[in-house]
Design a protein around this motif. Structure first.
Motif, PDB file in Angstrom:
ATOM      1  N   HIS A   1      -0.254   3.110   3.141  1.00  0.00           N
ATOM      2  CA  HIS A   1       0.916   3.854   3.606  1.00  0.00           C
ATOM      3  C   HIS A   1       1.564   4.545   2.419  1.00  0.00           C
TER       4      HIS A   1
ATOM      5  N   SER B   1      11.295   5.022   1.832  1.00  0.00           N
ATOM      6  CA  SER B   1      10.927   5.222   3.231  1.00  0.00           C
ATOM      7  C   SER B   1       9.408   5.186   3.316  1.00  0.00           C
TER       8      SER B   1
ATOM      9  N   ARG C   1       5.839   5.857   5.611  1.00  0.00           N
ATOM     10  CA  ARG C   1       5.222   6.566   6.732  1.00  0.00           C
ATOM     11  C   ARG C   1       4.373   5.582   7.529  1.00  0.00           C
ATOM     12  N   LEU C   2       4.753   5.367   8.792  1.00  0.00           N
ATOM     13  CA  LEU C   2       4.001   4.489   9.683  1.00  0.00           C
ATOM     14  C   LEU C   2       3.442   5.307  10.840  1.00  0.00           C
TER      15      LEU C   2
ATOM     16  N   TYR D   1       2.612  -0.470  12.340  1.00  0.00           N
ATOM     17  CA  TYR D   1       3.671   0.099  13.174  1.00  0.00           C
ATOM     18  C   TYR D   1       4.010  -0.853  14.326  1.00  0.00           C
TER      19      TYR D   1
ATOM     20  N   LYS E   1       7.546  -2.523  14.897  1.00  0.00           N
ATOM     21  CA  LYS E   1       8.286  -2.180  16.114  1.00  0.00           C
ATOM     22  C   LYS E   1       8.722  -3.427  16.873  1.00  0.00           C
TER      23      LYS E   1
ATOM     24  N   LEU F   1      16.034   3.941  10.310  1.00  0.00           N
ATOM     25  CA  LEU F   1      15.181   5.113  10.097  1.00  0.00           C
ATOM     26  C   LEU F   1      15.875   6.104   9.176  1.00  0.00           C
TER      27      LEU F   1
ATOM     28  N   GLU G   1      11.678  10.992   5.662  1.00  0.00           N
ATOM     29  CA  GLU G   1      10.504  10.861   4.789  1.00  0.00           C
ATOM     30  C   GLU G   1       9.786  12.201   4.774  1.00  0.00           C
TER      31      GLU G   1
ATOM     32  N   ARG H   1       9.915  13.573   8.624  1.00  0.00           N
ATOM     33  CA  ARG H   1      10.055  12.738   9.815  1.00  0.00           C
ATOM     34  C   ARG H   1      11.072  11.639   9.554  1.00  0.00           C
ATOM     35  N   LYS H   2      11.606  11.058  10.604  1.00  0.00           N
ATOM     36  CA  LYS H   2      12.407   9.845  10.497  1.00  0.00           C
ATOM     37  C   LYS H   2      11.443   8.654  10.458  1.00  0.00           C
ATOM     38  N   GLN H   3      11.523   7.885   9.380  1.00  0.00           N
ATOM     39  CA  GLN H   3      10.614   6.760   9.174  1.00  0.00           C
ATOM     40  C   GLN H   3      11.401   5.539   8.709  1.00  0.00           C
TER      41      GLN H   3
END
Length: 422
Positions: free
Chosen positions: A138, A149, A151-152, A158, A162, A239, A242, A256-258
């Motif tokens: 990642h 941050s 990245r997933l 993920y 989650k 979040l 990123e 993106r929101k990560q």
């Protein structure tokens, strides 16, 4: 471990003794020596290495196989994972501290448009409540002294994050940097949930070195003893932005929101070497692409009995373009192989299918097959509006057109396609 690896390739290594800045200067050297390992002796007080695994030949030599056997070496480990061995201590445990700043580590900013410093060779190890251990690559963007941050993509880590985030909880992880190739390849494979990448790495280790992968528990999570840097961290439900970031195609990926990551403790070996994986480089291609070749091979082999090799090509960033070698039994086998290759690696955009007499590692030989064995009105397969790679800037809303080239001989006239020999 990286010190020993670089010593094995001493004749290839470029050593940079003068001071080098982590922002952009590392990139210039790695671009200048694209296929050679570069060891930086002074990146703002730290040692850094890049381009270590930038050729198939170097990877194969380290693992004791030929470049043609690499695909089967990885596939064998994926099909037959082996248990790892737990030990009591590791070299990285000699140096442990909570008093560190991510900003002061040799984490590079590779390109001018990157949002900041990025961990690019980092793998994340997490353990779920049933005891399954996942290890995966990642990219991680440094935000300040202790946060980043991550990245997933919607895969295993993920899912683990989650499940915790929906309950307002943090996911405890270990982030590792500076690892040998069997760990890096295992961390990049795509496998079913419940199959540990550490056990795949252990299978590679047994075949290459005659011993299982050794791990040590760090707060209950297994960590390979060969890692140069290890971080205790938590992935939070929060979040944050990123990106942008240059990914494998050499183009900028979007913002993106990560998830936000909080780093808590750092471990490292004596005189550690930080692995700087240049985005869009040959090393990036190898580590991301090689583990996908067995997937394409397995998919094609389900429809064509004799498959001789698969190569994701450097010109396609070892992600979007491939060449597959087969022996045809029926004239429709080439087209079936094309469709199966797309199924085996959904990010694939173009595949060329050739006969067994074509060297798939020689671009001129592949082009010769296209020039002499391919007719566009009969042998071209086009698939429109297919799900493709999010890294392809020409795709729209995740959809792309895919094309396959059947550059194989017609069986009823195959003697007319043979090259003259002496």
């Amino acid at each position: 471990m990286l010190e020993e690896i670089l010593a094995r390739f001493r004749e290839d290594v470029v050593t940079v003794y003068e001071p080098v800045k982590k922002e952009l200067e590392i990139t210039r050297y790695l671009l200048k020596y694209k296929t050679r390992p570069v060891l930086f002796e002074d990146v703002e007080g730290w040692r850094v290495a890049g381009n270590i695994w930038s050729t198939r030949e170097r990877i194969a030599r380290f693992l004791g196989v030929s470049k043609e056997e690499l695909l089967h070496f990885i596939a064998g480990a994926m099909e037959n994972p082996r248990p790892f061995k737990e030990v009591d201590k590791a070299p990285f445990m000699r140096n442990s501290t909570k008093d560190f700043s991510l900003k002061e580590l040799p984490v590079p900013k590779y390109y001018p448009g990157d949002r900041g410093q990025y961990f690019t060779s980092a793998m994340v190890i997490a353990r779920d409540e049933d005891g399954f251990v996942n290890t995966s690559f990642h990219r991680i963007m440094v935000r300040d002294e202790k946060t980043a941050s991550i990245r997933l993509v919607p895969r295993h880590l993920y899912s683990m994050w989650k499940e915790k985030a929906e309950k307002g909880e943090e996911l405890d992880v270990r982030i590792i940097v500076g690892n040998p190739i069997h760990l890096l390849l295992a961390g990049a494979v795509s496998t079913a949930y419940g199959i540990s990448e550490l056990e795949i790495a252990s299978a590679m280790s047994e075949r290459a070195f005659g011993k299982p992968l050794e791990i040590v528990k760090v707060g209950g999570i297994p960590v390979p003893v060969e890692s140069e840097f290890v971080f205790e961290a938590k992935i939070t439900p929060e979040l944050v932005d990123e990106g942008p970031f240059v990914d494998i195609t050499g183009t900028y990926d979007i913002v993106r929101k990560q998830p936000l990551v909080v780093f808590e403790r750092m471990y490292h070996v004596d005189e550690p070497i930080f692995h700087a994986l240049l985005p869009g480089s040959y090393e990036h291609y190898m580590l991301m692409g090689l583990p996908k070749e067995p997937q394409i091979y397995a998919s094609v082999k389900r429809v064509v009995p004799k498959v001789h090799g698969v190569r994701l090509t450097e010109g396609g960033a070892m992600w979007l373009h491939a060449v597959v070698s087969i022996t045809k039994q029926h004239d429709g086998d080439g087209k079936n192989a094309i469709i199966a290759a797309f199924a085996g690696h959904p990010s694939l955009k173009r595949v060329i299918v050739v006969d067994e007499d074509i060297n798939i590692y020689d671009d001129r030989d592949v082009e010769w097959a296209m020039a002499t064995r391919f007719q566009p009105d009969k042998d071209l397969v086009i698939v429109t509006n297919a799900r493709g790679s999010s890294l392809d800037p020409s795709a729209q809303d995740g959809l792309t057109a895919k094309w396959g080239i059947d550059a194989t001989k017609l069986l009823k006239r195959k003697e007319e396609f043979e090259r003259a020999k002496v």
